[in-house]
Write a protein that holds these residues in place. Sequence first.
Motif, PDB file in Angstrom:
ATOM      1  N   GLN A  39     -37.081  -8.037   4.811  1.00  0.00           N
ATOM      2  CA  GLN A  39     -37.946  -6.936   5.233  1.00  0.00           C
ATOM      3  C   GLN A  39     -37.704  -6.556   6.687  1.00  0.00           C
ATOM      4  O   GLN A  39     -37.993  -5.423   7.098  1.00  0.00           O
ATOM      5  CB  GLN A  39     -39.410  -7.341   5.061  1.00  0.00           C
ATOM      6  CG  GLN A  39     -39.872  -8.440   6.009  1.00  0.00           C
ATOM      7  CD  GLN A  39     -41.254  -8.953   5.672  1.00  0.00           C
ATOM      8  OE1 GLN A  39     -41.408  -9.815   4.840  1.00  0.00           O
ATOM      9  NE2 GLN A  39     -42.278  -8.403   6.341  1.00  0.00           N
ATOM     10  N   TYR A  40     -37.159  -7.474   7.483  1.00  0.00           N
ATOM     11  CA  TYR A  40     -36.979  -7.217   8.908  1.00  0.00           C
ATOM     12  C   TYR A  40     -35.867  -6.210   9.189  1.00  0.00           C
ATOM     13  O   TYR A  40     -35.756  -5.722  10.320  1.00  0.00           O
ATOM     14  CB  TYR A  40     -36.728  -8.526   9.648  1.00  0.00           C
ATOM     15  CG  TYR A  40     -37.888  -9.486   9.507  1.00  0.00           C
ATOM     16  CD1 TYR A  40     -39.140  -9.138  10.002  1.00  0.00           C
ATOM     17  CD2 TYR A  40     -37.745 -10.691   8.838  1.00  0.00           C
ATOM     18  CE1 TYR A  40     -40.230  -9.991   9.856  1.00  0.00           C
ATOM     19  CE2 TYR A  40     -38.829 -11.551   8.684  1.00  0.00           C
ATOM     20  CZ  TYR A  40     -40.062 -11.199   9.190  1.00  0.00           C
ATOM     21  OH  TYR A  40     -41.144 -12.037   9.030  1.00  0.00           O
ATOM     22  N   GLN A  41     -35.056  -5.904   8.184  1.00  0.00           N
ATOM     23  CA  GLN A  41     -34.035  -4.863   8.363  1.00  0.00           C
ATOM     24  C   GLN A  41     -34.585  -3.482   8.009  1.00  0.00           C
ATOM     25  O   GLN A  41     -33.860  -2.495   8.055  1.00  0.00           O
ATOM     26  CB  GLN A  41     -32.796  -5.164   7.512  1.00  0.00           C
ATOM     27  CG  GLN A  41     -31.807  -6.109   8.177  1.00  0.00           C
ATOM     28  CD  GLN A  41     -32.364  -7.496   8.388  1.00  0.00           C
ATOM     29  OE1 GLN A  41     -32.797  -8.144   7.440  1.00  0.00           O
ATOM     30  NE2 GLN A  41     -32.349  -7.973   9.625  1.00  0.00           N
ATOM     31  N   GLY A  42     -35.853  -3.408   7.655  1.00  0.00           N
ATOM     32  CA  GLY A  42     -36.484  -2.125   7.371  1.00  0.00           C
ATOM     33  C   GLY A  42     -35.910  -1.452   6.139  1.00  0.00           C
ATOM     34  O   GLY A  42     -35.527  -2.117   5.165  1.00  0.00           O
ATOM     35  N   PRO A  74     -41.638  -7.930   0.835  1.00  0.00           N
ATOM     36  CA  PRO A  74     -41.945  -6.649   0.194  1.00  0.00           C
ATOM     37  C   PRO A  74     -40.715  -5.791  -0.094  1.00  0.00           C
ATOM     38  O   PRO A  74     -40.814  -4.807  -0.833  1.00  0.00           O
ATOM     39  CB  PRO A  74     -42.870  -5.963   1.206  1.00  0.00           C
ATOM     40  CG  PRO A  74     -42.482  -6.558   2.523  1.00  0.00           C
ATOM     41  CD  PRO A  74     -42.141  -7.984   2.224  1.00  0.00           C
ATOM     42  N   LYS A  75     -39.575  -6.157   0.484  1.00  0.00           N
ATOM     43  CA  LYS A  75     -38.355  -5.380   0.276  1.00  0.00           C
ATOM     44  C   LYS A  75     -37.419  -6.034  -0.744  1.00  0.00           C
ATOM     45  O   LYS A  75     -36.302  -5.553  -0.950  1.00  0.00           O
ATOM     46  CB  LYS A  75     -37.604  -5.211   1.593  1.00  0.00           C
ATOM     47  CG  LYS A  75     -38.337  -4.377   2.639  1.00  0.00           C
ATOM     48  CD  LYS A  75     -38.439  -2.916   2.228  1.00  0.00           C
ATOM     49  CE  LYS A  75     -39.038  -2.082   3.344  1.00  0.00           C
ATOM     50  NZ  LYS A  75     -39.147  -0.645   2.951  1.00  0.00           N
ATOM     51  N   ALA A  80     -32.630  -5.445  -3.736  1.00  0.00           N
ATOM     52  CA  ALA A  80     -31.847  -5.874  -4.902  1.00  0.00           C
ATOM     53  C   ALA A  80     -31.398  -4.669  -5.716  1.00  0.00           C
ATOM     54  O   ALA A  80     -30.231  -4.579  -6.141  1.00  0.00           O
ATOM     55  CB  ALA A  80     -32.664  -6.824  -5.767  1.00  0.00           C
ATOM     56  N   ASN A  81     -32.298  -3.729  -5.925  1.00  0.00           N
ATOM     57  CA  ASN A  81     -31.952  -2.540  -6.710  1.00  0.00           C
ATOM     58  C   ASN A  81     -30.951  -1.658  -5.968  1.00  0.00           C
ATOM     59  O   ASN A  81     -30.058  -1.063  -6.581  1.00  0.00           O
ATOM     60  CB  ASN A  81     -33.214  -1.739  -7.043  1.00  0.00           C
ATOM     61  CG  ASN A  81     -34.138  -2.474  -7.995  1.00  0.00           C
ATOM     62  OD1 ASN A  81     -33.699  -3.343  -8.754  1.00  0.00           O
ATOM     63  ND2 ASN A  81     -35.419  -2.154  -7.970  1.00  0.00           N
ATOM     64  N   GLY A  82     -31.079  -1.585  -4.643  1.00  0.00           N
ATOM     65  CA  GLY A  82     -30.138  -0.789  -3.853  1.00  0.00           C
ATOM     66  C   GLY A  82     -28.749  -1.385  -3.872  1.00  0.00           C
ATOM     67  O   GLY A  82     -27.751  -0.670  -4.054  1.00  0.00           O
TER      68      GLY A  82
END
Length: 302
Positions: A39-42, A74-75, A80-82
Amino acid sequence: MKTNSLFKKIFAGSLALVSALTIGTTAFAAKTKIADVSQYQGNINWSKASKDLRMTIIRVKHGNPGDRDYRVDPKRNVNANGAHKYGVPFGQYDFTEFNSSKDAVNDARQFYALSNKNAKFYALDNEKRVSGAKGSEQSYVNAWYSTMRKLTNKPLVYYSYQSYVSLHKINASKFNGSWIANYSKKPNVPTDLWQYSSTGSLSGISGHVDLSRTVNNSKVTSWYTNTPKDTYFTSVSNGQKLRVTRNVNKYKTANLTGKTGSLKYNTIVTAKSIARSTGGTYRIQLSDGSYMTANKSYVQVQ
């Protein structure tokens, strides 16, 4: 004149071929980076990131329920989908804070349940020991590994810092490989993948990202190229107890139509028999008459 024209066509064609090969080679060569993300990579632009990435390792969660700083990333699904959409092979990692072997077992079960079905491998991020933990860190690592090995036959990778491995004398030889962080120089403990920077850059990400490079290239490559195929239960005993390992649904038919309910991971169910869909896929009929998948990635013998 005809000869000159033919020569020009051949020459032009050769240039086009060389150009195409050069572009192709350059594009392939660009996919050299290995980054782990959370999540820290936004919001990652995976279309751009995919141009740089050979593979990526995506965080699923931090700690276990009950830990003061426990959180599910939360990411995890977005990333994963990206990665999957743009053809980037990926593994997923579990940042752990063990306080007992039982905690390690529960941690592994939750991590697996939250992981993405397209993950090629799973990594244990073992870099923090909870204050007050009394057992050996090795026993916790072994408990996590044993639990995950029962849940999946995909590669399992051990991650930590060089200093942590040395301090706790961790032996990760049972794992399918090791991934060690040390930012000053190459690790002096066994490793196949070396996390050498926490301030790297990557297309599609604004800000810093952890970068790694291979030490044992063939082994690291095997983590995401030798992924085993799914296997299915082909027989069960009437009354046999099974553990659900990922959240799944129950259905009225062996074709998995007519949803009747859902089963949360870690639920124990009672099997009645094996059935097959009209397409021949194995299903498990439960004692209540409903049907669920027989895929061993979603259910195991209790």
